[in-house]
Design an enzyme around this catalytic site. Structure first.
Site, PDB file in Angstrom:
ATOM      1  N   SER A  33      14.315   6.781  41.088  1.00 49.63           N
ATOM      2  CA  SER A  33      14.919   5.490  40.793  1.00 49.63           C
ATOM      3  C   SER A  33      13.829   4.412  40.821  1.00 49.63           C
ATOM      4  O   SER A  33      12.760   4.603  40.233  1.00 49.63           O
ATOM      5  CB  SER A  33      16.048   5.203  41.777  1.00 49.63           C
ATOM      6  N   ASP A  66      22.955  10.434  33.584  1.00 51.76           N
ATOM      7  CA  ASP A  66      22.458   9.192  34.175  1.00 51.76           C
ATOM      8  C   ASP A  66      22.388   8.106  33.106  1.00 51.76           C
ATOM      9  O   ASP A  66      21.574   8.185  32.183  1.00 51.76           O
ATOM     10  CB  ASP A  66      21.078   9.445  34.783  1.00 51.76           C
ATOM     11  N   HIS A  82      23.231   9.011  38.144  1.00 52.16           N
ATOM     12  CA  HIS A  82      21.914   8.603  38.633  1.00 52.16           C
ATOM     13  C   HIS A  82      21.571   9.228  39.983  1.00 52.16           C
ATOM     14  O   HIS A  82      20.430   9.604  40.234  1.00 52.16           O
ATOM     15  CB  HIS A  82      21.859   7.083  38.732  1.00 52.16           C
TER      16      HIS A  82
END
Length: 403
Positions: free
Chosen positions: A146, A319, A352
């Site tokens: 991330s 995602d 995600h």
């Protein structure tokens, strides 16, 4: 597992914005033994901490849960019997490193919004300073997921000679406008909470802006899950009777069901406000939103051109926060500079947060890449690529997406 949790003073620190604070305290953890060339820096995600592994050691504190315990540890993908693993809490956070909730030594009061704005570059430079103090001049690898993946990319940009391999998981060179919009709404939820009080809410006599922070976190959870996963986990089901509404509702709302998905979001948001600081959430999301790999360069490829190591990009099909297409764009930027590059696409509906909750899919490519680079058996394929040779220069990607 041999773990060392420490807080280090870096003295006066100048941020990218040009402002300084008299003392930057940085919390970090190390795992394993350093042998001179086996250091792996792990960069945490938005609300993570230096406590990357070792469940049970902070049960009675507000320290973030061992957020990658299924990846980091003895015999795991980032094997602490082979690698010396370092994780540093980012400036601006609230897990031991100086941030808005920290005491300003010049005033004796919390900084609040007087704390300087922070950037991903500030995180990188603080990490570099910690490594210098630890006597680690060079990294075998820097790994992050991330915004931690953005942090890893920033290392390649700022300190290309200090890194052999980079792993950026569920990351991108920059956020797209949809994510910028949602982060902006999340910040407004905090700053419009009456208890935020312009960021000055510290002290026993003041309430924290818990409702605003909770709503911001709920938006985040929606961003981290895919549409398919939300449908599979919650559908349109009503919450069971034992769940009470965490937020007040209008009188007419009592006629309608409290949905299972609402209950899930409320429950997780309530837990989150007990461990995180609202101002830190504002600071860290702005650092993420502001990041642009190409800043100061003509392109992303130009930004990573000085790096002569190897790169692994990993993305997940479900995602929509950081998409597979964005990871492929990153991979192409590395390939433009003739960097040995792999883009490993995981077919996952989770969303995600797959990089946190699917270790059986994340671990093998990471482990093989750390050991053998892009030639690792779980990293690269052995089929003919578009360039006509039989070498494993591209990772397993879905040809329907990128060919």
């Amino acid at each position: 597992m041999d773990v060392d949790h420490q807080t280090l003073s870096l003295g006066e620190f100048e941020f990218a914005c040009g402002e300084t604070i008299p003392e930057l305290e940085v919390a970090y953890e190390t795992y394993g033994e350093f042998d001179g060339d086996n250091a792996v820096l792990v960069c945490h995600a938005l609300t993570g901490s230096a406590h990357v592994a070792g469940r049970g050691r902070f049960e009675d504190s507000d320290q973030a849960f061992a957020w990658w315990d299924n990846i980091v540890g003895p015999g795991k993908a980032i094997d602490t019997t082979e690698y010396y693993v370092i994780c540093v809490n980012d400036p601006g956070s609230c897990y031991g490193t100086s941030g808005p909730a920290s005491t300003n030594p010049e005033t004796g009061e919390p900084y609040g919004t007087a704390f300087p704005p922070v950037t991903v570059g500030d995180w990188t430079e603080a990490q570099r300073a910690v490594l210098d103090e630890l006597g680690v001049p060079h990294l075998h690898a820097v790994v992050g997921g991330s915004v931690g993946g953005m942090n890893a990319l920033d290392w390649v940009k700022r300190h290309p000679d200090h890194v052999e391999r980079v792993v950026a998981i569920a990351a991108a060179a920059r956020l797209d406008s949809q994510c910028l919009a949602l982060d902006g709404i999340a910040r407004r939820a905090i700053t419009t909470d009456d208890d935020w009080n312009g960021g000055d809410y510290y002290g026993d006599d003041r309430p924290d802006p818990d409702d605003g922070l909770a709503l911001a976190r709920e938006l985040g959870h929606v961003m981290y899950l895919s549409k398919a996963t939300m449908e599979q986990r919650f559908g349109r089901r009503a919450a069971t009777r034992e769940y009470e509404r965490a937020f007040p509702t209008d009188p007419a709302g009592r006629f309608f069901p409290y949905r299972d998905v609402e209950s899930y979001l409320d429950h997780n948001a309530t837990k989150f406000v007990d461990r995180f600081d609202a101002n830190s959430y504002l600071y860290l999301t702005r650092a993420m939103d502001n990041y642009d790999l190409s800043s100061g360069f003509e392109s992303d490829a130009d930004a990573v051109a000085a790096f002569d190591g190897e790169a692994l990009l990993m993305s997940f099909t479900g995602d929509w926060h950081f998409t597979t297409a964005q990871s492929e764009e990153l991979a192409e930027s590395f390939r433009e500079t003739d960097t040995a590059t792999a883009h490993h696409v995981v077919d996952s509906d989770y969303g995600h947060d797959a990089f946190l909750v699917e270790p059986d899919r994340v671990g093998p490519p990471v482990a093989d890449f750390l050991a053998d680079g892009v030639g690792g058996s779980a990293v690269s394929d052995t089929t003919d690529d578009d360039d006509g040779d039989d070498g494993p220069d591209h990772a397993p990607v879905h040809t329907s997406l990128f060919s």
